[in-house]
Design a protein around this motif. Structure first.
Motif, PDB file in Angstrom:
ATOM      1  N   THR A 203     -17.726  18.091 -24.112  1.00 24.07           N
ATOM      2  CA  THR A 203     -17.053  17.952 -22.812  1.00 24.07           C
ATOM      3  C   THR A 203     -17.169  16.497 -22.368  1.00 24.07           C
ATOM      4  N   THR A 204     -16.182  16.027 -21.635  1.00 22.41           N
ATOM      5  CA  THR A 204     -16.220  14.669 -21.101  1.00 22.41           C
ATOM      6  C   THR A 204     -16.992  14.655 -19.788  1.00 22.41           C
ATOM      7  N   LYS A 205     -17.263  13.446 -19.302  1.00 16.83           N
ATOM      8  CA  LYS A 205     -17.941  13.320 -18.007  1.00 16.83           C
ATOM      9  C   LYS A 205     -17.115  13.982 -16.917  1.00 16.83           C
ATOM     10  N   GLU A 206     -15.789  13.723 -16.920  1.00 16.30           N
ATOM     11  CA  GLU A 206     -14.907  14.281 -15.897  1.00 16.30           C
ATOM     12  C   GLU A 206     -14.875  15.803 -15.960  1.00 16.30           C
ATOM     13  N   GLU A 207     -14.815  16.347 -17.184  1.00 16.56           N
ATOM     14  CA  GLU A 207     -14.810  17.804 -17.340  1.00 16.56           C
ATOM     15  C   GLU A 207     -16.129  18.405 -16.852  1.00 16.56           C
ATOM     16  N   SER A 208     -17.226  17.779 -17.195  1.00 17.89           N
ATOM     17  CA  SER A 208     -18.548  18.286 -16.795  1.00 17.89           C
ATOM     18  C   SER A 208     -18.692  18.317 -15.281  1.00 17.89           C
ATOM     19  N   ILE A 209     -18.241  17.245 -14.617  1.00 21.25           N
ATOM     20  CA  ILE A 209     -18.329  17.201 -13.154  1.00 21.25           C
ATOM     21  C   ILE A 209     -17.424  18.260 -12.540  1.00 21.25           C
ATOM     22  N   ILE A 323     -26.026  13.744 -15.375  1.00 17.59           N
ATOM     23  CA  ILE A 323     -24.867  13.576 -16.263  1.00 17.59           C
ATOM     24  C   ILE A 323     -24.233  12.213 -16.053  1.00 17.59           C
ATOM     25  N   LEU A 324     -24.103  11.798 -14.806  1.00 19.04           N
ATOM     26  CA  LEU A 324     -23.520  10.481 -14.517  1.00 19.04           C
ATOM     27  C   LEU A 324     -24.396   9.358 -15.076  1.00 19.04           C
ATOM     28  N   LEU A 325     -25.716   9.482 -14.919  1.00 20.14           N
ATOM     29  CA  LEU A 325     -26.614   8.461 -15.448  1.00 20.14           C
ATOM     30  C   LEU A 325     -26.577   8.408 -16.975  1.00 20.14           C
ATOM     31  N   PHE A 327     -23.995   9.196 -18.792  1.00 15.72           N
ATOM     32  CA  PHE A 327     -22.714   8.564 -19.124  1.00 15.72           C
ATOM     33  C   PHE A 327     -22.809   7.054 -19.009  1.00 15.72           C
ATOM     34  N   LEU A 328     -23.422   6.558 -17.944  1.00 16.37           N
ATOM     35  CA  LEU A 328     -23.542   5.123 -17.732  1.00 16.37           C
ATOM     36  C   LEU A 328     -24.430   4.460 -18.793  1.00 16.37           C
ATOM     37  N   SER A 329     -25.497   5.162 -19.180  1.00 20.61           N
ATOM     38  CA  SER A 329     -26.409   4.592 -20.181  1.00 20.61           C
ATOM     39  C   SER A 329     -25.775   4.532 -21.557  1.00 20.61           C
ATOM     40  N   ASP A 330     -24.803   5.412 -21.818  1.00 21.47           N
ATOM     41  CA  ASP A 330     -24.143   5.465 -23.132  1.00 21.47           C
ATOM     42  C   ASP A 330     -22.927   4.532 -23.193  1.00 21.47           C
ATOM     43  N   ASN A 331     -22.547   3.957 -22.048  1.00 18.78           N
ATOM     44  CA  ASN A 331     -21.302   3.164 -22.027  1.00 18.78           C
ATOM     45  C   ASN A 331     -21.540   1.750 -21.479  1.00 18.78           C
TER      46      ASN A 331
END
Length: 331
Positions: A203-209, A323-325, A327-331
């Motif tokens: 799932t993407t970040k947007e989908e997860s949220i 989840i947001l953190l 995502f930020l750490s991976d990008n």
């Protein structure tokens, strides 16, 4: 001692509406003429094994109830499994069996479900984005096919047949009178699943949220039912309790004025079904004891209800932040 056949017909008689003839109903089920059915009911002709099984299945009567010698004979019981094995038809079977079980009690009065919830129940998932994720996650985790397990959420489209069965399942369970026992960890597993599928890249970040936001909407509907003390889809009652003293095990008790049955989980959405009178009475007593040691969150219990749901909403926000953190750490 009451004979097995006599006991069976007495139990069947209790399940039939007063305006339905026992002889006529037995005739239809066994495909016999009136006289042949009459002779079996009166004990002049014995039931054979096939007829006994046919009647017990049709009227949902546990054979253990017929064979037990006394109310103190409780060392052994007969149980059924809702699934023979976990497979890709897992959800089809779950929806079919669930609808069948509740339908078997719908013709009786005072139908009630008591649910001791370790995990967030599927019948609260609704018809939004969250429900699609629930079906996706269950399909992924029950399948052994590599292409199914690697399928991204964005490319997952439940079949029309599964959606039809799911909606039938929701329609039945969203209307019945319900008592639920929750604790603070009831939503933990579903939050873990949302985070897992994000972290493995399905799932993407947007989908997860979006899934988390849809879960929040689902929980808000539960809170509304607790406040109103009735189901959103009917006038049947809804009572919610909070218990942090006793472990909750996803045990389900279905009861009506003529029957009781209990479902005890042994795998994910797979249950042992128990209809034995002694055991169902014991579990009913245990669940009522759980309720006695629980905080009522329904109706006028506004303060306790608010405190409880605030903890759940905070858990959800914390998981969204994780989840947001990530995502930020991976990008």
């Amino acid at each position: 001692m009451e004979k097995v056949e006599e006991k069976l017909f007495n139990l069947i008689k209790l399940k039939l509406p007063k305006n339905v003839s026992l002889i006529d109903d037995i005739s239809d089920v066994l495909d016999l003429n009136y006289d042949a059915a009459y002779r079996r009911i009166k004990g002049k002709t014995s039931l054979n094994l096939v007829e006994t099984l046919k009647l017990s299945n049709h009227y949902n009567i546990d054979l253990n109830t017929l064979l037990v010698k006394s109310k103190n004979d409780v060392e052994k019981i007969v149980i059924e499994k809702t699934h023979h094995e976990i497979s890709d038809s897992f959800l089809d079977i779950f929806f079919d069996k669930s609808v069948k079980e509740i339908q078997s009690l719908c013709n009786s009065n005072n139908l009630l479900i008591i649910n001791s919830l370790k995990d967030y129940p599927l019948y609260h998932a609704g018809n939004g984005y969250f429900s699609k994720f629930r079906i996706y996650a269950l399909t992924n985790m029950s399948s052994e096919k590599p292409d199914v397990k690697k399928l991204p959420f964005s490319k997952f489209y439940p079949s029309d047949e599964i959606l039809k069965k799911y909606n039938t399942f929701l329609n039945k369970y969203n209307k019945v009178a319900l008592i639920e026992i929750w604790n603070y960890s009831t939503i933990d597993n579903i939050l873990n699943q949302i985070q897992y599928f994000f972290e493995v890249g399905l799932t993407t970040k947007e989908e997860s949220i979006s899934i988390i936001d849809s879960l929040t909407e689902s929980i808000e509907q539960v809170e509304k039912q607790a406040k109103n003390q009735k189901r959103n889809k009917s006038d049947n009652s809804y009572l919610l309790y909070h218990n942090n003293l006793v472990s909750l095990l996803n045990t389900v008790l279905m009861e009506s004025d003529t029957n009781k049955k209990v479902f005890v989980p042994y795998t994910n959405l797979s249950y042992f079904k128990i209809s034995d009178e002694n055991t169902t009475n014991q579990i009913q007593k245990h669940l009522k004891t759980q309720i006695e040691f629980s905080n009522n969150l329904s109706g006028d219990a506004a303060v306790e209800r608010k405190k409880f749901f605030n903890v759940l909403y905070q858990k959800i926000e914390n998981r969204k932040t994780k989840i947001l953190l990530k995502f930020l750490s991976d990008n």
